[in-house]
Design an enzyme around this catalytic site. Structure first.
Site, short mmCIF file in Angstrom:
data_model
loop_
_atom_site.label_atom_id
_atom_site.label_comp_id
_atom_site.label_asym_id
_atom_site.label_seq_id
_atom_site.Cartn_x
_atom_site.Cartn_y
_atom_site.Cartn_z
N HIS A 85 0.12 5.13 7.49
CA HIS A 85 -1.04 4.24 7.62
C HIS A 85 -2.22 5.02 8.17
O HIS A 85 -3.12 4.46 8.79
CB HIS A 85 -0.73 3.08 8.56
CG HIS A 85 0.56 2.42 8.27
ND1 HIS A 85 1.73 2.77 8.91
CD2 HIS A 85 0.88 1.45 7.38
CE1 HIS A 85 2.72 2.02 8.43
NE2 HIS A 85 2.24 1.22 7.50
N GLY A 112 0.81 -1.21 0.00
CA GLY A 112 0.00 0.00 0.00
C GLY A 112 0.84 1.26 0.00
O GLY A 112 0.30 2.36 -0.01
N HIS A 113 2.19 1.08 0.02
CA HIS A 113 3.09 2.23 0.01
C HIS A 113 3.84 2.33 -1.32
O HIS A 113 4.85 3.03 -1.42
CB HIS A 113 4.11 2.11 1.14
CG HIS A 113 3.50 1.92 2.49
ND1 HIS A 113 2.64 2.84 3.03
CD2 HIS A 113 3.58 0.89 3.38
CE1 HIS A 113 2.22 2.40 4.23
NE2 HIS A 113 2.78 1.22 4.45
N ASP A 132 6.48 -4.85 11.66
CA ASP A 132 7.58 -5.13 10.73
C ASP A 132 8.83 -5.54 11.49
O ASP A 132 9.51 -6.51 11.13
CB ASP A 132 7.89 -3.89 9.89
CG ASP A 132 6.74 -3.52 8.96
OD1 ASP A 132 5.93 -4.41 8.63
OD2 ASP A 132 6.63 -2.34 8.58
#
Lengths: 331, 331
Positions: free
Chosen positions: A219, A56-57, A110
């Site tokens: 996010h 999504g990045h 992460d």
């Protein structure tokens, strides 16, 4: 949902398949573990550099895989850390006698995935180096983070370490170099809209028609405050000031300046932001040696932008100028 | 208005100033006539190639100025043709004994501005060639157009003619080459959202939360129909079919395939569209020799995408592969 999507559950693998089909000679894909890697790489030749955070990045980080940048990426689902076994398989695939380096942004998910994968790989004799980026000056601690978040400054760590790795740097040298980048890079972003993860089907936060989120996370994490939208120049003044004071940057510094789009903001507006940012650099005695205007680390279709400054020295200048080949434009 | 903007009236010049400040050694700007041009160009060396249409389609066309692409651009305001005197001054600035070529998309305003500028320049002895692109298969005649509209296929005319011009092609050869590109290129787009010109401050059309405009124009002109949003694959099937049948492309053709974002659609979704488009090319016997996934010709922050196919021959393949240097990534 205003998106080009099939089954939301296949959003990430279909995107990755598209990327592979567009680069059949350069990239390979291990679908089982969602790992993308350089087709031309011999891991014995260098210290491979890998990354794996939420999707999504894009273009971060799967489109940063290529010679002189990342050697592999093992992304998770949209805004979700990769499963530990994806990270572990990625380290195994990139296993080299010279070791493997992973670079991740500072999010708990992460970090945990890669720390566990590192332990598992080390138990098999694989030498693993770790590098964590936390360049976002907006807030201390956040929804998914203890300490500062990592955002677009990650690009500079990848670019510098990628170039150094091609030139034969050791794992220890790369970790030190990545830390030097992180010590000298600062970012902050502004969101004008929210964004909609495909599987969620609705915006991750609500924001008024006349509002902006100052210091937003990638996010959608809250920033410093919610405010009325102001002019482009006023917005740049605020985020430049926050970034500039934080290091602090000083008159005479040579810098790289990035205006990064968050996904839904057209490049025309990014250049309007760049104009003011470059003026402020000049007014503050900063010498912009390299600049980057475009999308590097996004939040799906969020309208917004971030500003990143990196203080350069001769080594970093040379590494940023080194050639690289990947789907992102890296000059 | 969810935009980074100061005074809407200065949107275009501030964007151009930002672009110049980011490329101080490569680009120059004549603010009075809103002309951007190559700093390194000697117009006597080659046939200069220029373009000037409405702004709001960035990177088209101001970010296509550079060696091997456009030599100058004289854009108008957002979605507005350039004033005749901007076009005329652009032709005069680029005046060369070898002549000057302009390339515009097929919109009445742009065509008229450049035809009048051409007459004025010719009256002063300047040799001017004209090239009009009309690659959009969606509709015949449109809000601002008699005949078909020109959209992202324009990129291929610029790339091919830009490369040929660097290699010494004459004005007549370049016009013939541009026409060959136009004869072999076809596009169609889909919009999921509208967009908001800064000076207007509100969307140029209304569209429901579950709707898409099939065959939209890059200024929001109506397409073939308004429909419910369908899956990414179904959307690609429809626009691929329209484009494929139109030339028609045939099994065995070597092609360039472009998935162009309209400004508000993230690159993740463009690769999902590319995946299906590449599958359909293969299923129809088309050999995708070159591909382009990203933003080339946008409509401000419109969420949407277009698909372009160009039928190649050896000459076009070589010209597309030739080096070029400009803020757009051109490979």
């Amino acid at each position: 949902m205003k998106k080009f999507v099939n089954d939301p559950a296949s959003f990430v693998p279909e995107m990755m398949e598209g990327l592979i089909m567009a680069n059949p000679d350069k990239l390979k894909y291990v679908k089982e573990f969602n790992i993308i890697y350089r087709a031309d790489l011999n891991p014995a030749d260098k210290v491979p550099i890998v990354q794996g955070s939420g999707s999504g990045h894009e273009p971060a980080h799967i489109m940063a895989v290529g010679k002189g940048m990342l050697d592999a990426a093992a992304p998770g689902n949209v805004f979700a850390a990769p499963p530990v076994d994806f990270a572990y398989e990625c380290l195994k695939l990139m296993n080299s006698e010279k070791g493997v380096l992973y670079i991740v942004n500072n999010y708990q998910g992460d970090k945990m995935a890669w720390e566990m994968a590192k332990e598992m790989a080390e138990a098999e004799g694989i030498k693993v180096g770790a590098m964590v980026i936390d360049d976002d000056v907006a807030v201390q601690d956040s929804t998914h983070t203890f300490g500062r978040r990592g955002v677009a400054g990650n690009f500079f760590a990848i670019k510098a370490c990628g170039a150094a790795s091609e030139s034969g740097a050791t794992l220890e040298e790369l970790v030190a170099l990545g830390n030097k980048v992180n010590d000298n890079v600062r970012s902050m972003g502004i969101a004008l809209t929210s964004c909609t993860p495909p599987a969620k089907g609705e915006p991750i936060f609500q924001i008024g028609e006349d509002e902006m989120e100052v210091g937003v996370g990638i996010h959608g994490e809250p920033g410093r405050r919610r405010d009325k939208i102001r002019s482009a120049d006023e917005i740049v003044e605020e985020i430049f000031d926050a970034v500039h004071k934080d290091l602090p940057f000083q008159s005479g510094d040579r810098v790289a300046l990035m205006i990064n789009g968050l996904g839904g903001t057209p490049i025309s507006e990014l250049y309007i932001l760049y104009r003011k940012a470059a003026q402020l650099c000049e007014a503050n005695g900063l010498n912009v040696v390299r600049n980057y205007v475009g999308e590097y680390c996004t939040s799906l279709e969020m309208a917004g932008a971030s500003l990143t400054l990196l203080k350069l020295d001769q080594e970093l200048e040379e590494l940023l100028a080194a050639p690289a080949e990947c789907p992102i434009r890296v000059f």
